[in-house]
Design a protein around this motif. Sequence first.
Motif, PDB file in Angstrom:
ATOM      1  N   UNK A 282       0.837  -1.173   0.000  1.00  0.00           N
ATOM      2  CA  UNK A 282       0.000   0.000   0.000  1.00  0.00           C
ATOM      3  C   UNK A 282       0.886   1.242   0.000  1.00  0.00           C
ATOM      4  N   UNK A 283       0.549   2.201  -0.806  1.00  0.00           N
ATOM      5  CA  UNK A 283       1.287   3.448  -0.898  1.00  0.00           C
ATOM      6  C   UNK A 283       0.520   4.531  -0.161  1.00  0.00           C
ATOM      7  N   UNK A 284       1.182   5.187   0.765  1.00  0.00           N
ATOM      8  CA  UNK A 284       0.546   6.254   1.523  1.00  0.00           C
ATOM      9  C   UNK A 284       1.144   7.591   1.119  1.00  0.00           C
ATOM     10  N   UNK A 285       0.306   8.590   1.052  1.00  0.00           N
ATOM     11  CA  UNK A 285       0.741   9.945   0.727  1.00  0.00           C
ATOM     12  C   UNK A 285       0.351  10.852   1.880  1.00  0.00           C
ATOM     13  N   UNK A 286       1.213  11.746   2.232  1.00  0.00           N
ATOM     14  CA  UNK A 286       0.950  12.659   3.334  1.00  0.00           C
ATOM     15  C   UNK A 286      -0.193  13.611   2.991  1.00  0.00           C
ATOM     16  N   UNK A 287      -0.883  14.049   4.008  1.00  0.00           N
ATOM     17  CA  UNK A 287      -1.897  15.091   3.816  1.00  0.00           C
ATOM     18  C   UNK A 287      -1.389  16.442   4.318  1.00  0.00           C
ATOM     19  N   UNK A 288      -0.133  16.457   4.781  1.00  0.00           N
ATOM     20  CA  UNK A 288       0.486  17.679   5.284  1.00  0.00           C
ATOM     21  C   UNK A 288       0.827  18.602   4.116  1.00  0.00           C
ATOM     22  N   UNK A 289       0.236  19.798   4.062  1.00  0.00           N
ATOM     23  CA  UNK A 289       0.494  20.694   2.929  1.00  0.00           C
ATOM     24  C   UNK A 289       1.951  21.127   2.797  1.00  0.00           C
ATOM     25  N   UNK A 290       2.664  21.214   3.919  1.00  0.00           N
ATOM     26  CA  UNK A 290       4.082  21.606   3.859  1.00  0.00           C
ATOM     27  C   UNK A 290       4.909  20.474   3.245  1.00  0.00           C
ATOM     28  N   UNK A 291       4.684  19.245   3.696  1.00  0.00           N
ATOM     29  CA  UNK A 291       5.412  18.096   3.138  1.00  0.00           C
ATOM     30  C   UNK A 291       5.107  17.937   1.653  1.00  0.00           C
ATOM     31  N   UNK A 292       3.846  18.108   1.285  1.00  0.00           N
ATOM     32  CA  UNK A 292       3.482  18.034  -0.131  1.00  0.00           C
ATOM     33  C   UNK A 292       4.147  19.155  -0.925  1.00  0.00           C
ATOM     34  N   UNK A 293       4.220  20.341  -0.342  1.00  0.00           N
ATOM     35  CA  UNK A 293       4.868  21.475  -1.008  1.00  0.00           C
ATOM     36  C   UNK A 293       6.349  21.250  -1.236  1.00  0.00           C
ATOM     37  N   UNK A 294       7.011  20.660  -0.246  1.00  0.00           N
ATOM     38  CA  UNK A 294       8.440  20.363  -0.392  1.00  0.00           C
ATOM     39  C   UNK A 294       8.655  19.337  -1.503  1.00  0.00           C
ATOM     40  N   UNK A 295       7.868  18.267  -1.485  1.00  0.00           N
ATOM     41  CA  UNK A 295       8.008  17.227  -2.515  1.00  0.00           C
ATOM     42  C   UNK A 295       7.692  17.782  -3.903  1.00  0.00           C
ATOM     43  N   UNK A 296       6.638  18.560  -4.006  1.00  0.00           N
ATOM     44  CA  UNK A 296       6.263  19.144  -5.299  1.00  0.00           C
ATOM     45  C   UNK A 296       7.325  20.122  -5.784  1.00  0.00           C
ATOM     46  N   UNK A 297       7.863  20.920  -4.877  1.00  0.00           N
ATOM     47  CA  UNK A 297       8.896  21.886  -5.238  1.00  0.00           C
ATOM     48  C   UNK A 297      10.174  21.223  -5.707  1.00  0.00           C
ATOM     49  N   UNK A 298      10.550  20.148  -5.057  1.00  0.00           N
ATOM     50  CA  UNK A 298      11.752  19.420  -5.491  1.00  0.00           C
ATOM     51  C   UNK A 298      11.560  18.837  -6.888  1.00  0.00           C
ATOM     52  N   UNK A 299      10.385  18.290  -7.129  1.00  0.00           N
ATOM     53  CA  UNK A 299      10.099  17.739  -8.459  1.00  0.00           C
ATOM     54  C   UNK A 299      10.129  18.850  -9.508  1.00  0.00           C
TER      55      UNK A 299
END
Length: 67
Positions: free
Chosen positions: A1-18
Amino acid sequence: MLLVSSDPIALGIAAGRALGRWETLPLFNPEDQQVAALLGNAGADKDTLQTSAEDTARRLRKYMKRG
């Protein structure tokens, strides 16, 4: 199972790196723009995304100049 964070900061960091990788090396990271868009749609913090993208791009450009 793949889990994704719901934390907007963590998502922002991952999206920004990509996005930073895609902006710097689009031929080597062709899916990263889509990854950033998906994470943005998942609720990434826009300011964190932008800051992380700029930082990632700056670091990659600096690293490539050393090579």
